[in-house]
Write an enzyme that holds these catalytic residues in place. Structure first.
Site, PDB file in Angstrom:
ATOM      1  N   SER A 294       6.343   3.226  13.342  1.00  0.00           N
ATOM      2  CA  SER A 294       4.922   3.332  13.457  1.00  0.00           C
ATOM      3  C   SER A 294       4.765   3.909  14.843  1.00  0.00           C
ATOM      4  O   SER A 294       5.612   4.208  15.778  1.00  0.00           O
ATOM      5  CB  SER A 294       4.273   1.754  13.438  1.00  0.00           C
ATOM      6  OG  SER A 294       3.064   2.164  14.195  1.00  0.00           O
TER       7      SER A 294
ATOM      8  N   ASN B 132       1.637  -9.969   0.980  1.00  0.00           N
ATOM      9  CA  ASN B 132       0.433  -9.071   1.352  1.00  0.00           C
ATOM     10  C   ASN B 132       0.009  -8.131   0.173  1.00  0.00           C
ATOM     11  O   ASN B 132      -0.364  -7.032   0.587  1.00  0.00           O
ATOM     12  CB  ASN B 132       0.740  -8.549   2.658  1.00  0.00           C
ATOM     13  CG  ASN B 132      -0.606  -7.953   3.257  1.00  0.00           C
ATOM     14  OD1 ASN B 132      -1.586  -8.602   2.964  1.00  0.00           O
ATOM     15  ND2 ASN B 132      -0.555  -6.891   3.638  1.00  0.00           N
TER      16      ASN B 132
ATOM     17  N   LYS C 217       8.484  -3.194  15.648  1.00  0.00           N
ATOM     18  CA  LYS C 217       8.825  -1.763  15.219  1.00  0.00           C
ATOM     19  C   LYS C 217       9.898  -1.294  16.333  1.00  0.00           C
ATOM     20  O   LYS C 217      10.853  -0.648  16.034  1.00  0.00           O
ATOM     21  CB  LYS C 217       7.591  -0.953  15.146  1.00  0.00           C
ATOM     22  CG  LYS C 217       6.871  -1.261  13.822  1.00  0.00           C
ATOM     23  CD  LYS C 217       7.623  -1.374  12.481  1.00  0.00           C
ATOM     24  CE  LYS C 217       6.976  -1.741  11.394  1.00  0.00           C
ATOM     25  NZ  LYS C 217       7.627  -2.082  10.007  1.00  0.00           N
TER      26      LYS C 217
ATOM     27  N   TYR D 277       3.511  -7.042  16.803  1.00  0.00           N
ATOM     28  CA  TYR D 277       3.906  -6.255  15.728  1.00  0.00           C
ATOM     29  C   TYR D 277       4.315  -4.930  16.402  1.00  0.00           C
ATOM     30  O   TYR D 277       5.582  -4.707  15.589  1.00  0.00           O
ATOM     31  CB  TYR D 277       2.555  -5.960  14.870  1.00  0.00           C
ATOM     32  CG  TYR D 277       2.553  -4.641  13.841  1.00  0.00           C
ATOM     33  CD1 TYR D 277       3.406  -4.903  12.897  1.00  0.00           C
ATOM     34  CD2 TYR D 277       2.263  -3.379  14.450  1.00  0.00           C
ATOM     35  CE1 TYR D 277       3.729  -3.824  11.987  1.00  0.00           C
ATOM     36  CE2 TYR D 277       2.546  -2.289  13.754  1.00  0.00           C
ATOM     37  CZ  TYR D 277       3.424  -2.649  12.324  1.00  0.00           C
ATOM     38  OH  TYR D 277       3.544  -1.647  11.475  1.00  0.00           O
TER      39      TYR D 277
ATOM     40  N   TYR E   5       0.794  -1.287   0.098  1.00  0.00           N
ATOM     41  CA  TYR E   5      -0.108  -0.216  -0.196  1.00  0.00           C
ATOM     42  C   TYR E   5       0.874   1.368  -0.009  1.00  0.00           C
ATOM     43  O   TYR E   5       0.741   2.089  -0.942  1.00  0.00           O
ATOM     44  CB  TYR E   5      -0.977  -0.024   1.489  1.00  0.00           C
ATOM     45  CG  TYR E   5      -1.672   1.203   1.634  1.00  0.00           C
ATOM     46  CD1 TYR E   5      -2.503   1.835   0.555  1.00  0.00           C
ATOM     47  CD2 TYR E   5      -1.784   1.826   2.830  1.00  0.00           C
ATOM     48  CE1 TYR E   5      -2.918   3.125   0.683  1.00  0.00           C
ATOM     49  CE2 TYR E   5      -2.518   2.819   3.283  1.00  0.00           C
ATOM     50  CZ  TYR E   5      -3.070   3.482   2.018  1.00  0.00           C
ATOM     51  OH  TYR E   5      -3.867   4.678   2.406  1.00  0.00           O
TER      52      TYR E   5
END
Ligand code: NAD
Ligand code: WQD
Length: 339
Positions: A124, A35, A153, A149, A11
């Site tokens: 993030s 993905n 990061k 997740y 994305y």
């Protein structure tokens, strides 16, 4: 520059590829399509008018990564490749640690071997954890996150900082994204989640286009103006522009590691987003109020001052632009790249 974009079919990577080519960079994409869909590449070539070399392999494979660097001259790396579903990361944490750290290790080894010094890393806002005061500032410590997740990061940032301390010739940009939404204004590329969307914007878009009956709003009893959570939504085009600004800045900075928040500094509630999307699409977005989702912060937004002043970058697109562009993509591609 000749830029290797890891996760360039995804994305955020795909939107960044378009801007890199428009700015005169040569782009090499490495993506396993874990993905994403190969169909995005044709759309990118149509948008850019460029031939885009694509290396389809798993970047945790150090030998294949090394071969890529041996075959392609590369001046800089933008590293998007990673798994990003917060809920899934609690189900298969080992896969998340292996993938998100392993891809970073492979790239760092190959960069060292081939004398590539510039790296832009996707971090993030999740690294601010639950205790950081609003608005989130880059100098906040200690970093922490409530999901595996998010911890990939946090660890990724620590690893990059340690590696740069040992090799001060490196120039690394750590970019902390807030909530990326929106799509390229052409409507030909956008976010294409597999299965049921985890994130708010793609879920709303699929409700508006008729793929899902209604949105469940995860809690309306938060200490916010309308009781729903507030987030700093950033248009993916503004986010992509932040990568180009960071890459340019890396040629000037003295510090081996720089950290920049990429956000707008504004919070928008779930219900405000629902209303904005209904306006932009001219469609109803039916919703019901459900229970809170575990781990959600009531409010999250950036202090973007550091990126604004050091990168000469600022967001320009509004919530209405984010909704209009998402709707253009979603309505033209109701089932994403599968069409
Ligand atoms: P995405 O899933 O659309 O893109 C990631 C791409 O990486 C995909 O094309 C996937 O196939 C590829 N990939 C994954 N593992 C790989 C591997 N081992 N080898 C090669 N390719 C691999 O995600 P996105 O939203 O574009 O996110 C890009 C980066 O930004 C990720 O690192 C993500 O964690 C980070 N990020 C995303 C958000 C968000 O909300 N979208 C927010 C903050 C940070
Ligand atoms: C936004 C708001 C939900 C879906 C996540 C990751 C973060 C970063 C960005 C990668 C929240 C509410 C959502 C739904 C809802 N990703 N919501 N119904 O949780 O802020 O951030 O994506 O780094 O790490 O955690 O984004 O889009 O999931 O949620 O009510 O069906 O929408 O509760 O308040 P989030 P989101």
């Amino acid at each position: 520059m000749r830029v290797l974009v890891s996760g360039g079919a995804g994305y955020i990577g795909s939107h960044t590829v378009v801007q890199l080519v428009a700015a005169g960079h040569d782009v090499v994409i490495a993506d396993s399509f874990a993905n994403s869909k190969p169909a995005v590449i044709g759309r990118l070539e149509a948008l850019t008018g460029a031939h885009l070399p694509v290396h389809a392999f798993d970047l945790t494979d150090r030998d294949k990564t090394e071969r890529l660097f041996a075959d392609e001259p590369i001046d800089a790396v933008i590293h998007f490749a990673g798994l990003k579903a917060v809920g899934e990361s609690a189900q298969i944490p080992l896969e998340y640690y292996e993938n998100n750290l392993g891809t970073t290790f492979s790239l760092l080894h190959a960069m060292k071997r081939h004398g590539v010094s510039k790296l832009v890393f996707s971090s993030s806002a999740t690294v601010y954890g639950e205790e950081a005061p609003l608005p989130y500032r880059e100098d906040y410590a200690p970093l922490q996150s409530s999901s595996p997740y998010g911890r990939t990061k946090v660890m990724g940032e620590h690893i990059l900082t340690d590696v740069a301390a040992a090799d001060p010739s490196l120039r690394i940009a750590i970019l902390r994204y807030f909530n990326p939404v929106g799509a390229h204004p052409s409507g030909t590329i956008g976010e294409d989640p597999q299965g049921i969307p985890n994130n708010l914007m793609p879920f709303i878009a699929q409700v508006a286009v008729g793929r899902r009956a209604k949105l469940t709003v995860f809690g309306d009893d938060y200490p916010t103006a309308d009781g729903t959570c507030e987030r700093d939504y950033i248009h993916v085009e503004d986010l992509a522009a932040g990568h180009l600004a960071a890459l340019a800045r890396l040629t000037q900075v003295d510090d081996p590691v720089s950290v920049w928040n990429l956000g707008t500094g504004q919070g928008t509630s779930v219900l405000e987003m629902v209303a904005a999307f209904a306006r932009a699409s001219g469609r109803e977005v039916p919703y019901e109020i459900g229970p809170r989702r575990a781990g959600d912060q009531p409010r999250s937004w950036a202090d973007p001052t550091k990126a604004n002043s050091e990168l000469g970058w600022a967001t320009t697109r509004s919530i209405d632009d984010m909704c209009a562009d998402t709707w253009r993509w979603q309505s033209a591609n109701p089932t994403g790249y599968e069409d």
